[in-house]
Enzyme design. Structure first.
Site, mmCIF file in Angstrom:
data_model
loop_
_atom_site.group_PDB
_atom_site.id
_atom_site.type_symbol
_atom_site.label_atom_id
_atom_site.label_comp_id
_atom_site.label_asym_id
_atom_site.label_seq_id
_atom_site.Cartn_x
_atom_site.Cartn_y
_atom_site.Cartn_z
ATOM 1 C CE1 TYR A 115 -12.510 17.987 -2.826
ATOM 2 C CE2 TYR A 115 -12.179 15.113 -2.570
ATOM 3 C CZ TYR A 115 -13.343 16.354 -3.765
ATOM 4 O OH TYR A 115 -13.440 16.221 -4.737
ATOM 5 C CG ASP A 152 -15.330 13.346 4.545
ATOM 6 O OD1 ASP A 152 -15.597 11.947 3.922
ATOM 7 O OD2 ASP A 152 -15.908 14.546 3.178
ATOM 8 C CE LYS A 188 -12.765 8.625 -2.517
ATOM 9 N NZ LYS A 188 -12.958 8.863 -3.442
#
Ligand SMILES: Cc1ncc(COP(=O)(O)O)c(C=O)c1O
Length: 425
Positions: free
Chosen positions: A138, A233, A261
């Site tokens: 993702y 990532d 995040k």
């Protein structure tokens, strides 16, 4: 508090004004009112041990007093300026000090943007177009990233399967897909497409699937040998698997990484970080018009988010922070595995202690197709039973917080015992 609208009233209202009744992130049958430490409360006042953690940012817990104070102090002085601010500069410095590949940092507001621009930077640097990603990986919501994230019917490698309506057909030619943890296939594709391939992007811990021994090292070697950039990532793993992220934890340093995040302390902030000669492509004066990659964002490096991020990093740097986080996660993973085994349910508890889940499958999970072999119906039922018992989590992830207490762990074990009792009946 303004009105005392009930949760069911809010859910009805959401159904009228939001497509599907949600912000798109999480089922709309729950409305969260507040969070403190490792717990949240819904609008009915029902309390949950929170393993959703806002989808990951709240690593140090909700409403941590230091993070709250840092954000409040900035809010009182004005919330956004577009021009450079002290807190963003200091956060960039902290990222450079912490993250092995980070010589320079560019801020954006979301992980999706960070991944989009990391891929663009790889294209600008190599002057090639294609990106290789892994099935099930993702990397946010851009047209390029939404390829073979969760194909219902997996395609033939390396052809991508778009995950969404609205993605231009032409983009399929720009993305190559390989199975995670299969170095041979990925290496073959890197060699075959080396003239056209700008970068390989991956989650070093793909969702909850750890890299097989040698996989990251092999990718590092094969990309370097072929002049292709390696992009980690680390939107999820950054400052979570270790202070220096997955690249410190697994000991493999990429050319570029993306962060999100945790670094925003619960506010919208993300970043691209990497080698200075690649990051130079964000600077027209360094690379000239041809090599310059355009990138601006109204809220990039926002001072409230940066100050909250800095306060979060300061908490993570305290002695034994990661030892405590890992001890909590290890205990939870061990307990869950043991309880499922006792009940005779075939299950793989997989991930790393700060984030994990179970795949209800008899076989170890190495890649996306391995996750599809899990019993999805039973998993849905398990999650629903846990929700009833006051455990909030995403569909496929437990995020562990530094704020989770031994009492939270006990509460969770009891909920597991009672839910597992009913599973399969
Ligand atoms: C690995 C990974 N990359 C990118 C993103 C996108 O981040 P954002 O939701 O901030 O756009 C996410 C979000 O969960 C993620 O897990």
């Amino acid at each position: 508090m303004t009105t005392a609208e009930t949760q069911s009233g809010l859910i009805d209202k959401a159904r009228r004004v939001l497509p599907g009744g949600t912000f798109g992130n999480f089922p709309g049958d729950i409305v969260i009112r507040e969070g403190r430490g490792g717990r949240v409360w819904d609008e009915n006042g029902k309390e949950y041990v929170d393993f959703l953690l806002g989808s990951g940012p709240m690593l140090v817990g909700h409403a941590h007093p230091d993070v709250t104070a840092a954000a409040q102090a900035r809010i009182a002085e004005g919330t956004t300026f577009f021009a450079n601010n002290r807190y963003g500069i200091e956060l960039a410095e902290a990222i450079v000090a912490a993250v092995p590949c980070a010589e320079q940092v560019r801020f954006v507001s979301t992980g999706s943007e960070a991944d989009l621009y990391a891929m663009r930077a790889a294209r600008a640097f190599t002057r090639r177009d294609k990106i290789l990603k892994f099935e099930g990986g993702y990397h946010g919501m851009s047209d390029y990233s939404l390829m073979s994230l969760a194909p219902k019917r997996p395609g033939n490698f390396p052809q991508p399967v778009p995950d969404s309506a609205g993605i231009p057909k032409s983009l399929r030619d720009e993305i190559l897909i390989a199975p995670f943890n299969d170095l041979e296939v990925a290496a073959g594709l890197v060699r075959e497409y080396r003239q056209e391939l700008a970068g390989v992007i991956l989650e070093p811990l793909q969702r909850i699937i750890p890299p097989a021994p040698g996989f990251l090292e092999g990718l590092r070697r094969i990309t370097a040998e072929n002049g292709v950039l390696l992009i980690f990532d680390e939107v999820v793993t950054g400052f979570r698997l270790a202070y220096g992220g997955a690249q410190e934890y697994y000991g493999v340093v990429p050319d570029l990484c993306t962060l999100g995040k945790v670094i925003g302390g619960g506010f919208p902030l993300a970043a691209i970080a990497g080698r200075a000669e690649i990051m130079a492509h964000f600077d027209r004066s360094a690379v000239g018009d041809d090599g310059f990659m355009m990138q601006v964002g109204t809220l990039s490096g926002n001072p409230v988010a940066a100050a909250a991020g800095l306060a979060t990093l300061a908490i993570l740097q305290r002695p034994r922070a990661y030892e405590r986080l890992f001890a909590t996660g290890r205990e939870l993973m061990g307990t869950l595995a043991e309880l499922l085994k006792k009940r005779g349910i075939a299950a793989q508890v997989t991930g790393e202690p700060p984030l994990f889940d179970v795949v209800l499958s008899p076989e170890p999970v190495r890649d996306y197709r391995g996750t599809l072999r899990g019993n999805a119906d039973m998993m849905r039922r398990f999650n629903a039973l846990l929700r009833e018992r006051g455990i909030l989590k995403g569909e496929q992830k437990y995020y562990v917080s530094l704020a989770h207490t031994p009492e939270d762990v006990r509460y969770t074990s009891n909920a597991w015992v009672s839910a597992i009792e009913l599973l399969g009946t």
